[in-house]
Scaffold this active site. Structure first.
Site, PDB file in Angstrom:
ATOM      1  N   HIS A 151       0.844  -1.196   0.000  1.00  0.00           N
ATOM      2  CA  HIS A 151       0.000   0.000   0.000  1.00  0.00           C
ATOM      3  C   HIS A 151       0.882   1.250   0.000  1.00  0.00           C
ATOM      4  O   HIS A 151       2.088   1.174   0.225  1.00  0.00           O
ATOM      5  CB  HIS A 151      -0.855   0.067   1.269  1.00  0.00           C
ATOM      6  CG  HIS A 151      -1.684  -1.136   1.558  1.00  0.00           C
ATOM      7  ND1 HIS A 151      -3.041  -1.169   1.307  1.00  0.00           N
ATOM      8  CD2 HIS A 151      -1.377  -2.332   2.113  1.00  0.00           C
ATOM      9  CE1 HIS A 151      -3.531  -2.348   1.700  1.00  0.00           C
ATOM     10  NE2 HIS A 151      -2.542  -3.067   2.187  1.00  0.00           N
ATOM     11  N   HIS A 154      -2.383  -2.901  -3.443  1.00  0.00           N
ATOM     12  CA  HIS A 154      -3.784  -2.710  -3.063  1.00  0.00           C
ATOM     13  C   HIS A 154      -4.633  -2.550  -4.328  1.00  0.00           C
ATOM     14  O   HIS A 154      -5.780  -3.002  -4.391  1.00  0.00           O
ATOM     15  CB  HIS A 154      -3.893  -1.472  -2.171  1.00  0.00           C
ATOM     16  CG  HIS A 154      -5.104  -1.478  -1.292  1.00  0.00           C
ATOM     17  ND1 HIS A 154      -5.392  -0.447  -0.432  1.00  0.00           N
ATOM     18  CD2 HIS A 154      -6.104  -2.380  -1.122  1.00  0.00           C
ATOM     19  CE1 HIS A 154      -6.513  -0.714   0.219  1.00  0.00           C
ATOM     20  NE2 HIS A 154      -6.971  -1.876  -0.183  1.00  0.00           N
ATOM     21  N   GLU A 182       2.549  -0.845   4.382  1.00  0.00           N
ATOM     22  CA  GLU A 182       2.304   0.525   3.922  1.00  0.00           C
ATOM     23  C   GLU A 182       3.626   1.234   3.671  1.00  0.00           C
ATOM     24  O   GLU A 182       4.535   1.202   4.514  1.00  0.00           O
ATOM     25  CB  GLU A 182       1.513   1.312   4.970  1.00  0.00           C
ATOM     26  CG  GLU A 182       0.104   0.815   5.221  1.00  0.00           C
ATOM     27  CD  GLU A 182      -0.923   1.396   4.257  1.00  0.00           C
ATOM     28  OE1 GLU A 182      -0.521   2.130   3.330  1.00  0.00           O
ATOM     29  OE2 GLU A 182      -2.124   1.122   4.450  1.00  0.00           O
ATOM     30  N   ASP A 218      -3.444   2.410  -5.006  1.00  0.00           N
ATOM     31  CA  ASP A 218      -2.087   2.408  -4.462  1.00  0.00           C
ATOM     32  C   ASP A 218      -1.445   1.015  -4.572  1.00  0.00           C
ATOM     33  O   ASP A 218      -2.151   0.021  -4.608  1.00  0.00           O
ATOM     34  CB  ASP A 218      -2.109   2.888  -2.996  1.00  0.00           C
ATOM     35  CG  ASP A 218      -3.022   2.047  -2.099  1.00  0.00           C
ATOM     36  OD1 ASP A 218      -4.192   1.837  -2.468  1.00  0.00           O
ATOM     37  OD2 ASP A 218      -2.551   1.616  -1.034  1.00  0.00           O
TER      38      ASP A 218
END
Length: 202
Positions: free
Chosen positions: A48, A166, A130, A176
């Site tokens: 992400h 994602h 992330e 993303d």
């Protein structure tokens, strides 16, 4: 089932992992997690990107979001996500610093409504990572270095077979990490076969 990327080596796994906690992180436990379903096979990594407010880097807002301590009044954008309860297993800053919020044996809340490799609900059997960044923009060399090291460590404990963005598990809903992320660089750093990546990206 495909052959695992890394043969299981108990001594190597113990050197890297403390249960489901990666030893080379800053730990900040999030309350936003749950149990994985019985029989779940953790074989997917989901990449992400995130920044709060969008496009601004260097603060602690992402950490606060994942620990339910974000001040919703601190920025107008925050009011648009007020009450959101989310998390990821890992977060990689622009400088390569690595944070962990959820034990990888547990289910983090990062994927949302999703479908990949014939399965729904990717939170059930994936690891969420992330990157501090904005979808469509580029990422830093330090982030790729940290990401590659983390991705290489995950198969020492989990039967990883797939890695996706994602955008690949929730197409049309999420974008993303976006066009600025270099899947080719990641693949070259890892040395994983093409079959592990989304079709067309590597």
């Amino acid at each position: 089932m495909m052959q695992p990327l890394t043969p299981h080596d108990t001594s190597a796994a113990d050197a890297l992992w403390d249960g489901g906690w990666y030893r080379f992180t800053r730990r900040l436990p999030s309350p936003n997690f749950g149990r994985r379903p019985t029989g779940a096979v953790v074989d997917l990594i989901v990449i992400h990107s995130i920044s709060l407010p969008p496009g601004q880097y260097g603060g602690d807002e992402v950490q606060r979001l994942f620990t339910n301590t974000l001040d919703w009044d601190a920025h107008p954008y925050f009011r648009t996500i007020q009450g959101l309860e989310v998390s990821a297993h890992f977060y990689i800053r622009r400088n390569g610093d690595l944070w962990q919020f959820v034990n990888c044996d547990e289910r983090a809340w990062h994927a949302g409504t999703s479908h990949y490799r014939g399965r729904d609900n990717c939170n059930d059997d994936s690891i969420g990572i992330e990157l501090e960044g904005l979808e469509g923009e580029t990422f830093e060399a330090a982030q790729y270095e940290t990401l590659a090291g983390l991705c290489a460590a995950l198969p020492q404990r989990y039967p990883i077979e797939h890695i996706a963005g994602h955008e690949h598990i929730a197409p049309g809903r999420k974008d993303d990490p976006g066009a600025g992320f270099s899947w080719m660089d990641l693949r070259q750093n890892l040395g994983w076969p093409t079959r592990c990546f989304p079709e067309g990206v590597a």
